[in-house]
Motif scaffolding. Structure first.
Motif, PDB file in Angstrom:
ATOM      1  N   ILE A  22      37.417  40.685  38.182  1.00  0.00           N
ATOM      2  CA  ILE A  22      35.979  40.848  38.399  1.00  0.00           C
ATOM      3  C   ILE A  22      35.311  41.299  37.100  1.00  0.00           C
ATOM      4  O   ILE A  22      34.292  40.743  36.674  1.00  0.00           O
ATOM      5  CB  ILE A  22      35.699  41.838  39.550  1.00  0.00           C
ATOM      6  N   SER A  25      35.437  38.526  34.534  1.00  0.00           N
ATOM      7  CA  SER A  25      34.517  37.434  34.860  1.00  0.00           C
ATOM      8  C   SER A  25      33.101  37.745  34.387  1.00  0.00           C
ATOM      9  O   SER A  25      32.390  36.856  33.926  1.00  0.00           O
ATOM     10  CB  SER A  25      34.511  37.174  36.358  1.00  0.00           C
ATOM     11  N   ILE A  69      32.356  31.445  37.750  1.00  0.00           N
ATOM     12  CA  ILE A  69      31.896  31.685  39.118  1.00  0.00           C
ATOM     13  C   ILE A  69      33.069  31.623  40.085  1.00  0.00           C
ATOM     14  O   ILE A  69      33.206  32.477  40.973  1.00  0.00           O
ATOM     15  CB  ILE A  69      30.804  30.669  39.504  1.00  0.00           C
ATOM     16  N   PHE A  70      33.968  30.646  39.893  1.00  0.00           N
ATOM     17  CA  PHE A  70      35.142  30.542  40.766  1.00  0.00           C
ATOM     18  C   PHE A  70      36.062  31.747  40.617  1.00  0.00           C
ATOM     19  O   PHE A  70      36.589  32.254  41.608  1.00  0.00           O
ATOM     20  CB  PHE A  70      35.913  29.260  40.475  1.00  0.00           C
ATOM     21  N   THR A  71      36.284  32.215  39.389  1.00  0.00           N
ATOM     22  CA  THR A  71      37.146  33.388  39.218  1.00  0.00           C
ATOM     23  C   THR A  71      36.520  34.623  39.856  1.00  0.00           C
ATOM     24  O   THR A  71      37.230  35.428  40.461  1.00  0.00           O
ATOM     25  CB  THR A  71      37.424  33.665  37.729  1.00  0.00           C
ATOM     26  N   LEU A  72      35.223  34.759  39.749  1.00  0.00           N
ATOM     27  CA  LEU A  72      34.552  35.901  40.371  1.00  0.00           C
ATOM     28  C   LEU A  72      34.664  35.839  41.891  1.00  0.00           C
ATOM     29  O   LEU A  72      34.985  36.841  42.540  1.00  0.00           O
ATOM     30  CB  LEU A  72      33.085  35.942  39.935  1.00  0.00           C
ATOM     31  N   ILE A  73      34.441  34.675  42.475  1.00  0.00           N
ATOM     32  CA  ILE A  73      34.523  34.532  43.940  1.00  0.00           C
ATOM     33  C   ILE A  73      35.947  34.756  44.432  1.00  0.00           C
ATOM     34  O   ILE A  73      36.174  35.471  45.423  1.00  0.00           O
ATOM     35  CB  ILE A  73      33.984  33.157  44.364  1.00  0.00           C
ATOM     36  N   LEU A  74      36.932  34.167  43.752  1.00  0.00           N
ATOM     37  CA  LEU A  74      38.325  34.341  44.162  1.00  0.00           C
ATOM     38  C   LEU A  74      38.779  35.788  44.052  1.00  0.00           C
ATOM     39  O   LEU A  74      39.488  36.295  44.926  1.00  0.00           O
ATOM     40  CB  LEU A  74      39.237  33.440  43.328  1.00  0.00           C
ATOM     41  N   SER A  75      38.358  36.477  43.011  1.00  0.00           N
ATOM     42  CA  SER A  75      38.769  37.873  42.866  1.00  0.00           C
ATOM     43  C   SER A  75      38.048  38.776  43.861  1.00  0.00           C
ATOM     44  O   SER A  75      38.644  39.730  44.371  1.00  0.00           O
ATOM     45  CB  SER A  75      38.539  38.355  41.438  1.00  0.00           C
ATOM     46  N   LEU A  76      36.793  38.493  44.173  1.00  0.00           N
ATOM     47  CA  LEU A  76      36.109  39.271  45.218  1.00  0.00           C
ATOM     48  C   LEU A  76      36.760  39.054  46.583  1.00  0.00           C
ATOM     49  O   LEU A  76      36.912  39.994  47.368  1.00  0.00           O
ATOM     50  CB  LEU A  76      34.630  38.900  45.266  1.00  0.00           C
ATOM     51  N   PHE A  77      37.171  37.815  46.859  1.00  0.00           N
ATOM     52  CA  PHE A  77      37.844  37.526  48.124  1.00  0.00           C
ATOM     53  C   PHE A  77      39.218  38.191  48.173  1.00  0.00           C
ATOM     54  O   PHE A  77      39.628  38.706  49.208  1.00  0.00           O
ATOM     55  CB  PHE A  77      37.964  36.024  48.346  1.00  0.00           C
TER      56      PHE A  77
END
Length: 152
Positions: A22, A25, A69-77
């Motif tokens: 996060i 990112s 954006i994908f790394t941020l979303i995957l790490s938040l999930f």
């Protein structure tokens, strides 16, 4: 000494990797650079200029920050999965080790493309391996996060 509980260690690795990704990112949004720019690149007085064969990566990392954006979303999930929200705590998705392995491998391979998230991407792949060992040893994640060992 007690036995190592692999999925608890994997949980700690996943939380660390997610928080690190996060943070990385956010830095990747500011300093846009992809990791594999040295492949086919040329060195000039202005620095490394990526080659023509890496133009698609330049497009989705530098021009449009899609991988960030994908790394941020995957790490938040991943963080929401490991530190479960009340809506996610007792679901089959939260208890599934296979889903975690797939999620962390995807996060690792997406994160390896962005320069700032390379380290945490490697940590996510290590986390997937640890969860694979936990699954091999018969560990299950029950509701509430308690451990239930298999018959091994």
């Amino acid at each position: 000494m007690g036995a190592l509980v692999w999925h608890h260690w994997g949980r700690l690795l996943a939380i660390t990797s997610a928080v690190y990704m996060i943070w990385a990112s956010f830095w990747a949004f500011l300093y846009r650079k992809f990791f594999w720019d040295m492949v086919g690149g040329t060195l000039s007085p202005a620095g490394l200029i990526p080659g023509k064969n890496t133009q698609p990566l330049v497009k989705i990392v530098v021009d449009i920050p899609l991988l960030q954006i994908f790394t941020l979303i995957l790490s938040l999930f991943a963080l929401a999965l490991e530190m479960p929200m009340p809506q996610l705590a007792d679901t089959a998705l939260h208890r599934s080790i296979v889903f975690r392995i797939v999620l962390y491998i995807i996060a690792g391979f997406v994160g390896i493309m962005v320069y700032q998230t390379v380290d945490c991407a490697v940590y996510f792949v290590i986390t997937a391996i640890v969860y694979g060992i936990a699954m091999k040893k018969g560990e299950n994640i029950r509701s509430g996060g308690q451990l239930k060992l298999g018959e091994a």
